[in-house]
Design a protein around this motif. Structure first.
Motif, short mmCIF file in Angstrom:
data_model
loop_
_atom_site.label_atom_id
_atom_site.label_comp_id
_atom_site.label_asym_id
_atom_site.label_seq_id
_atom_site.Cartn_x
_atom_site.Cartn_y
_atom_site.Cartn_z
N LEU A 140 0.97 -1.26 0.04
CA LEU A 140 0.05 0.20 -0.03
C LEU A 140 0.88 1.30 -0.13
O LEU A 140 0.32 2.21 -0.53
CB LEU A 140 -0.87 0.18 1.29
CG LEU A 140 -1.72 -1.26 1.33
CD1 LEU A 140 -2.99 -0.72 2.63
CD2 LEU A 140 -3.10 -1.07 0.19
N ALA A 141 1.99 1.02 0.55
CA ALA A 141 2.78 2.39 1.01
C ALA A 141 2.97 3.24 -0.34
O ALA A 141 3.20 4.58 -0.26
CB ALA A 141 3.91 2.11 1.72
N GLY A 142 3.21 2.54 -1.32
CA GLY A 142 3.84 3.34 -2.85
C GLY A 142 2.49 4.15 -3.36
O GLY A 142 2.78 5.30 -3.96
N GLY A 143 1.26 3.92 -2.80
CA GLY A 143 -0.07 4.43 -3.57
C GLY A 143 -0.24 4.15 -4.89
O GLY A 143 0.56 3.45 -5.51
N GLY A 160 -8.93 -0.14 4.24
CA GLY A 160 -9.46 0.75 3.65
C GLY A 160 -9.04 2.12 3.66
O GLY A 160 -8.48 2.94 3.07
N ALA A 161 -9.23 2.65 5.14
CA ALA A 161 -8.62 3.95 5.57
C ALA A 161 -7.29 4.12 5.19
O ALA A 161 -6.72 5.26 4.75
CB ALA A 161 -8.93 4.18 7.09
N ALA A 162 -6.29 3.13 5.62
CA ALA A 162 -5.01 3.18 5.48
C ALA A 162 -4.60 3.29 4.22
O ALA A 162 -3.57 4.02 3.63
CB ALA A 162 -4.12 1.75 6.11
N ALA A 163 -5.11 2.45 3.25
CA ALA A 163 -4.99 2.51 1.78
C ALA A 163 -5.22 3.68 1.17
O ALA A 163 -4.47 4.42 0.24
CB ALA A 163 -5.83 1.32 1.08
N TYR A 166 -2.60 6.27 1.87
CA TYR A 166 -1.33 6.34 0.92
C TYR A 166 -1.56 6.72 -0.33
O TYR A 166 -0.82 6.50 -0.98
CB TYR A 166 -0.87 4.74 1.11
CG TYR A 166 -0.34 4.56 2.59
CD1 TYR A 166 1.10 5.17 2.69
CD2 TYR A 166 -0.76 3.63 3.13
CE1 TYR A 166 1.61 4.77 4.13
CE2 TYR A 166 -0.17 3.11 4.41
CZ TYR A 166 1.10 3.70 4.84
OH TYR A 166 1.71 3.47 6.02
N GLY A 167 -2.88 7.31 -0.73
CA GLY A 167 -3.23 7.49 -2.12
C GLY A 167 -3.61 6.39 -3.20
O GLY A 167 -3.44 6.63 -4.21
N ASN A 168 -4.16 5.40 -2.69
CA ASN A 168 -4.57 4.26 -3.44
C ASN A 168 -6.11 4.16 -3.65
O ASN A 168 -6.90 5.03 -2.88
CB ASN A 168 -4.56 2.80 -2.54
CG ASN A 168 -2.95 2.67 -2.55
OD1 ASN A 168 -2.28 2.08 -3.56
ND2 ASN A 168 -2.42 2.80 -1.23
N GLU A 169 -6.56 3.90 -4.64
CA GLU A 169 -7.98 3.64 -5.21
C GLU A 169 -8.65 2.57 -4.43
O GLU A 169 -8.18 1.58 -4.65
CB GLU A 169 -8.01 3.72 -6.65
CG GLU A 169 -9.60 3.84 -7.25
CD GLU A 169 -9.80 3.57 -8.77
OE1 GLU A 169 -10.36 2.72 -9.22
OE2 GLU A 169 -8.61 4.13 -9.42
#
Length: 406
Positions: A140-143, A160-163, A166-169
């Protein structure tokens, strides 16, 4: 010299070992931990550590030196494979047979697995262990990834909140009418649905997953009800947990959706106790057996079991408690409410700064404080009191919580 063995290297087991020593037990203490890790707490796996706000080592119950200093034999990476309750022995996967005078089963739970087509594709993740969290953090960390979360429970929403952080969809797929429907009911479930939607999560409720699809052995999409296909670089499955009762069942202990114990955490076998996620314990406050999977139950149940192992009078009657942090929402929940219980609130639900109460026959059976702090003690006192409180007093912020119990 007496030997007390603890099977399970999580929070409950580690705190039981700590309590045995703190209470003056000077015999042999052996802690069998199937994971090749020092015992750790699980909340950081989906909270601080996954969010990048806490170091990995902060999850440890004790530092590496504590076990030697307190003469606790930590057998990390060793699994118990058999229990002879009559013979008072535990078989280990090392080939050893370990005798005990008292035994605590604190074997916890395992993540419930998907059995759909495509569930074995690469890129499908679960979150139950520290290595699981290591891998998910790296994912997740790279987004910039498309993350589908299967299940709108606590783990699913925290991931979901953590994702999103990190800027993920993120897409959350949940078959119930709202996230957290079984735990909180529809009205409070909608509070969390709205929270996630405001942060850009596609929350799809009333929707089941039919299949995971992939290419080259890796997941690429999730097929949901209605033949809609949701693109996915990563799928995180959070569909509940299953208590690890296999050892107890094979040994003939009473098991009913958990290892059955009395209020002193004693199982149906002499000198065998159970605590934490795996235990379905008689709860004096509720008058029935209850299995609680949350952190506080392990934190408090392990020590209670240790004292019971030492022959002390124990009646484990803690009000169940858990907490979550998602985006700018912090929440604590006490008690055991149901989706069919009436819910009333004091405070501003729209601003997400309120206290919700679950009522059964006019009595408060659970309370949840959202972005309101230092109220757990009076909420739990109200639950314990069994008092019938008029709704207008419950919902009036001018009435101190301390005055509601009667």
């Amino acid at each position: 010299m007496a030997t007390h063995v603890i099977v399970g290297g999580g929070l409950a087991g580690a705190k039981a070992a700590e309590t045995l020593r703190a209470e003056g037990f000077d015999g042999r203490v052996v802690l069998i931990a199937a994971e090749a890790e020092l015992p750790y707490e699980r909340p950081p796996l989906s909270k601080g550590y996954l969010l990048g706000s806490a170091e990995r080592e902060k999850a440890r119950v004790h530092d590496a030196g504590w076990y030697e200093e307190h003469d606790v034999e930590l057998r990390a990476g060793v699994r118990a494979t058999g229990l002879d309750a009559a013979g008072h022995t535990v078989a280990l996967d090392t080939g050893e047979e370990l005798g005990y005078d008292r035994l605590l089963l604190a074997t916890g739970s395992s993540a419930r697995r998907l059995t759909l087509p495509g569930a074995d594709l690469d890129g499908v993740r679960y979150l139950r262990t520290l290595p699981d969290s290591d891998r998910l953090l790296a994912d997740l960390a790279g987004g910039g990834r498309r993350v589908v979360v299967v299940g709108g429970g606590w783990i699913g929403l925290e991931v979901g909140a953590a994702a999103r952080g990190y800027g993920n969809e993120v897409t959350v797929v949940e078959p119930q009418p709202t996230p957290l429907h079984a735990a909180l009911g529809a009205e409070m479930g909608e509070v969390f649905a709205g929270l996630h939607r405001e942060h850009g999560v596609d929350v799809r409720t009333g929707t089941g997953v039919r299949e995971l699809r992939g290419a080259g052995g890796r997941v690429t999409s999730v097929l949901v009800d209605g033949d809609a296909e949701v693109p996915a670089d990563l799928v995180v499955v959070g569909i509940g947990a299953v208590p690890n009762t296999e050892l107890a069942e094979a040994a003939g202990l009473e098991v009913d959706r958990g290892i059955v114990t009395d209020a002193a955490l004693r199982t149906s076998a002499p000198d065998v106790f159970a605590a934490g996620d795996v235990a379905s314990s008689f709860h004096p406050l509720y008058g029935r057996h209850v299995r609680v999977e949350h952190w506080a139950n392990a934190l408090n149940g392990g020590p209670a079991a240790a004292r019971s192992m030492l022959g002390q009078a124990v009646s484990y009657d803690r009000v169940p408690y858990f907490f979550t942090d998602q985006y700018d929402l912090g929440m604590e929940y006490s008690g055991l409410g149901g989706p069919d219980d009436a819910v009333v609130c004091r405070g501003d639900v729209g601003a997400r700064e309120f206290i919700a109460f679950w009522l059964s026959e006019g009595r408060v059976v659970a309370g949840m404080n959202v972005n309101v702090w230092d109220v757990t003690d009076p909420i739990q006192a109200l639950i314990r009191s069994g008092a019938q409180v008029p709704v207008e007093r419950l919902t009036d912020p001018a009435v101190p919580l301390e005055d509601l119990a009667g």
